[in-house]
Design an enzyme around this catalytic site. Structure first.
Site, PDB file in Angstrom:
ATOM      1  N   ARG A 228      30.306  51.709  41.954  1.00  0.00           N
ATOM      2  CA  ARG A 228      31.123  52.786  41.406  1.00  0.00           C
ATOM      3  C   ARG A 228      32.557  52.313  41.256  1.00  0.00           C
ATOM      4  NH1 ARG A 228      27.132  54.709  40.023  1.00  0.00           N
ATOM      5  NH2 ARG A 228      26.230  56.742  40.510  1.00  0.00           N
ATOM      6  N   HIS A 276      29.256  50.412  32.372  1.00  0.00           N
ATOM      7  CA  HIS A 276      28.366  51.164  33.286  1.00  0.00           C
ATOM      8  C   HIS A 276      26.924  51.184  32.756  1.00  0.00           C
ATOM      9  CE1 HIS A 276      28.254  54.536  36.544  1.00  0.00           C
ATOM     10  NE2 HIS A 276      27.085  53.912  36.461  1.00  0.00           N
TER      11      HIS A 276
HETATM   12  P1  NDP Z   1      21.014  53.091  49.261  1.00  0.00           P
HETATM   13  O1  NDP Z   1      21.412  54.415  49.831  1.00  0.00           O
HETATM   14  O2  NDP Z   1      19.579  52.729  49.292  1.00  0.00           O
HETATM   15  O3  NDP Z   1      21.812  51.928  50.010  1.00  0.00           O
HETATM   16  C1  NDP Z   1      23.144  52.056  50.382  1.00  0.00           C
HETATM   17  C2  NDP Z   1      23.521  50.924  51.320  1.00  0.00           C
HETATM   18  O4  NDP Z   1      24.923  50.988  51.576  1.00  0.00           O
HETATM   19  C3  NDP Z   1      22.814  51.020  52.682  1.00  0.00           C
HETATM   20  O5  NDP Z   1      22.448  49.741  53.124  1.00  0.00           O
HETATM   21  C4  NDP Z   1      23.896  51.596  53.587  1.00  0.00           C
HETATM   22  O6  NDP Z   1      23.793  51.202  54.953  1.00  0.00           O
HETATM   23  C5  NDP Z   1      25.140  50.951  52.994  1.00  0.00           C
HETATM   24  N1  NDP Z   1      26.329  51.733  53.344  1.00  0.00           N
HETATM   25  C6  NDP Z   1      26.628  53.013  53.029  1.00  0.00           C
HETATM   26  N2  NDP Z   1      27.807  53.373  53.562  1.00  0.00           N
HETATM   27  C7  NDP Z   1      28.256  52.303  54.237  1.00  0.00           C
HETATM   28  C8  NDP Z   1      29.414  52.053  55.015  1.00  0.00           C
HETATM   29  N3  NDP Z   1      30.355  52.982  55.219  1.00  0.00           N
HETATM   30  N4  NDP Z   1      29.546  50.837  55.572  1.00  0.00           N
HETATM   31  C9  NDP Z   1      28.599  49.871  55.410  1.00  0.00           C
HETATM   32  N5  NDP Z   1      27.475  50.047  54.672  1.00  0.00           N
HETATM   33  C10 NDP Z   1      27.304  51.248  54.100  1.00  0.00           C
HETATM   34  O7  NDP Z   1      21.576  53.062  47.772  1.00  0.00           O
HETATM   35  P2  NDP Z   1      20.986  52.276  46.503  1.00  0.00           P
HETATM   36  O8  NDP Z   1      20.778  50.862  46.888  1.00  0.00           O
HETATM   37  O9  NDP Z   1      19.843  53.035  45.929  1.00  0.00           O
HETATM   38  O10 NDP Z   1      22.198  52.423  45.468  1.00  0.00           O
HETATM   39  C11 NDP Z   1      23.474  51.904  45.756  1.00  0.00           C
HETATM   40  C12 NDP Z   1      24.492  52.330  44.731  1.00  0.00           C
HETATM   41  O11 NDP Z   1      24.341  51.605  43.517  1.00  0.00           O
HETATM   42  C13 NDP Z   1      24.413  53.782  44.263  1.00  0.00           C
HETATM   43  O12 NDP Z   1      24.991  54.674  45.198  1.00  0.00           O
HETATM   44  C14 NDP Z   1      25.177  53.744  42.953  1.00  0.00           C
HETATM   45  O13 NDP Z   1      26.540  54.011  43.202  1.00  0.00           O
HETATM   46  C15 NDP Z   1      25.013  52.305  42.491  1.00  0.00           C
HETATM   47  N6  NDP Z   1      24.247  52.218  41.236  1.00  0.00           N
HETATM   48  C16 NDP Z   1      24.896  51.807  40.110  1.00  0.00           C
HETATM   49  C17 NDP Z   1      24.218  51.674  38.916  1.00  0.00           C
HETATM   50  C18 NDP Z   1      24.896  51.161  37.699  1.00  0.00           C
HETATM   51  O14 NDP Z   1      24.320  51.213  36.611  1.00  0.00           O
HETATM   52  N7  NDP Z   1      26.080  50.619  37.801  1.00  0.00           N
HETATM   53  C19 NDP Z   1      22.784  51.990  38.812  1.00  0.00           C
HETATM   54  C20 NDP Z   1      22.190  52.376  40.073  1.00  0.00           C
HETATM   55  C21 NDP Z   1      22.908  52.492  41.231  1.00  0.00           C
HETATM   56  P3  NDP Z   1      22.548  51.688  55.880  1.00  0.00           P
HETATM   57  O15 NDP Z   1      21.321  51.058  55.253  1.00  0.00           O
HETATM   58  O16 NDP Z   1      22.847  51.126  57.199  1.00  0.00           O
HETATM   59  O17 NDP Z   1      22.521  53.170  55.781  1.00  0.00           O
HETATM   60  C1  OXD Z   2      23.108  55.442  39.160  1.00  0.00           C
HETATM   61  C2  OXD Z   2      23.858  54.971  37.978  1.00  0.00           C
HETATM   62  O1  OXD Z   2      23.712  55.813  40.163  1.00  0.00           O
HETATM   63  O2  OXD Z   2      23.242  54.784  36.904  1.00  0.00           O
HETATM   64  O3  OXD Z   2      21.866  55.451  39.088  1.00  0.00           O
HETATM   65  O4  OXD Z   2      25.059  54.731  38.068  1.00  0.00           O
END
Ligand code: NDP
Ligand code: OXD
Length: 313
Positions: A228, A276
């Site tokens: 993001r 994006h």
């Molecule tokens: P998940 O919820 O599966 O994974 C999030 C990870 O981040 C987890 O490992 C979590 O730790 C870690 N995390 C969260 N908060 C913290 C923190 N404060 N400190 C350290 N680690 C932290 O999310 P996804 O993998 O499904 O997606 C990740 C992000 O990718 C989405 O939120 C979105 O913003 C982005 N995205 C972007 C897209 C694009 O087109 N650009 C498309 C799809 C997604 P823990 O496992 O320990 O909870």
């Molecule tokens: C998502 C994205 O969060 O597309 O899936 O950004």
């Protein structure tokens, strides 16, 4: 007589071509925001990515909300988001694989000096003085070892990179060193040549790609942000590249989207940007998730991937 679930659709209109026929064969009634008139009291489910603030609060009989994307910051940015209603986020293999393709591409573009080679080609220069580094000597660190981050780490590990990941809780992923929590953040950054951000945007992760973080990385490190725009401080990225602390950046997301015309990022020679599109949710997979989720809620069950609002992801 049981009432048919009524789903309020607040998403780009081009998705309707998939949603209308798919839902037509179910008992779910589709109501399209901005197209159909509706009584807010009749809406039981909602589907969106960045709903207009206040919209969800105006629906008193909402049983659940579905996100078209993996990230749910667009919902939680609404101060009136109804916190007692379950929010289901999109988790799907197609999305993770597309994200992994994006991440692998941009890690390799940097690692193999491809941009310099392209430029040399355009200038008619036979550039042999820039051999690629070895993968075994290049450390890639993934911020966020969740659904997407873990797959990206595994794909890069299989290419031979030295992998690590940072998350809130410790992870066990074969061949990926796990760092967890604030206490291990500096050590993680200090051993990362290419940093890939795949975190959710929360109050804890906002602005995490900033001057202080870059200063903890080895000089000349590279960053990739496919999570993001709120994770990055764009002026700090430009300043760190200009001093050589960072050698460049690939950014798929921005503080303001679409990126304003006046942004220096557009023309920066060491910044690669994409609009994006690292991954786009596959409409038919998200239709399946919603149909399945509504069926479960109607049976009094809870589907997978309900967001933990206390963590914000
Ligand atoms: P998940 O919820 O599966 O994974 C999030 C990870 O981040 C987890 O490992 C979590 O730790 C870690 N995390 C969260 N908060 C913290 C923190 N404060 N400190 C350290 N680690 C932290 O999310 P996804 O993998 O499904 O997606 C990740 C992000 O990718 C989405 O939120 C979105 O913003 C982005 N995205 C972007 C897209 C694009 O087109 N650009 C498309 C799809 C997604 P823990 O496992 O320990 O909870
Ligand atoms: C998502 C994205 O969060 O597309 O899936 O950004």
């Amino acid at each position: 007589m049981t009432t048919r679930p009524k789903l309020l659709f607040s998403a780009p209109a081009y998705w309707l071509g998939v949603w209308e026929p798919a839902l037509g064969s179910t008992n779910i009634n589709l109501v399209v925001l901005g197209r159909d008139t509706y009584d807010p009291r009749t809406i039981t489910y909602a589907l969106s990515f960045r709903p207009p603030p206040g919209l969800l609060k105006s629906l008193p009989n909402l049983k659940a909300v579905f996100s078209l994307g993996a990230g749910v910051d667009g919902f939680l940015a609404d101060p009136e988001f109804p916190k007692t209603v379950p929010l289901v986020r999109f988790v799907d293999g197609t999305l993770s694989r597309e994200m992994a393709t994006y991440v692998v591409l941009h890690v390799l573009m940097h690692h193999r000096n491809q941009r310099a080679l392209d430029e040399a080609q355009r200038n008619g220069v036979w550039l042999q003085s820039m051999p690629p580094r070895r993968v075994e000597e290049t450390r890639v660190g993934i911020l966020g070892l969740g659904e997407i981050g873990t797959l990206c780490a595994e794909r890069l590990r299989d290419l031979g990179f030295v992998m690590s990941g940072w998350s809130r809780t410790k992870k066990t992923v074969d061949g990926v060193k796990s760092y967890a929590g604030q206490g291990e953040f500096a050590a993680f950054l200090g051993s990362t040549d290419i940093l890939v951000c795949l975190l959710p945007l929360t109050s804890d992760t906002k602005g995490i790609l900033n001057a202080k973080s870059f200063a903890r990385m080895p000089k000349g490190a590279y960053i990739i942000n496919a999570a993001r725009g709120g994770h990055q401080v764009e002026k700090d990225i430009v300043a760190a590249i200009d001093t050589g602390q960072l050698s460049g950046a690939t950014l798929d997301v921005f503080e303001t989207e679409p990126l304003p015309e006046s942004s220096p990022l557009w023309k920066h020679p060491k910044i690669t940007m994409t609009p994006h599109i690292a991954a786009i949710s596959e409409p038919s997979a998200s239709v399946r998730m919603v149909i399945d989720g509504i069926r479960k809620f109607e049976r009094g069950e809870r589907p997978e991937n309900v967001v933990d609002l206390s963590k914000g992801y």
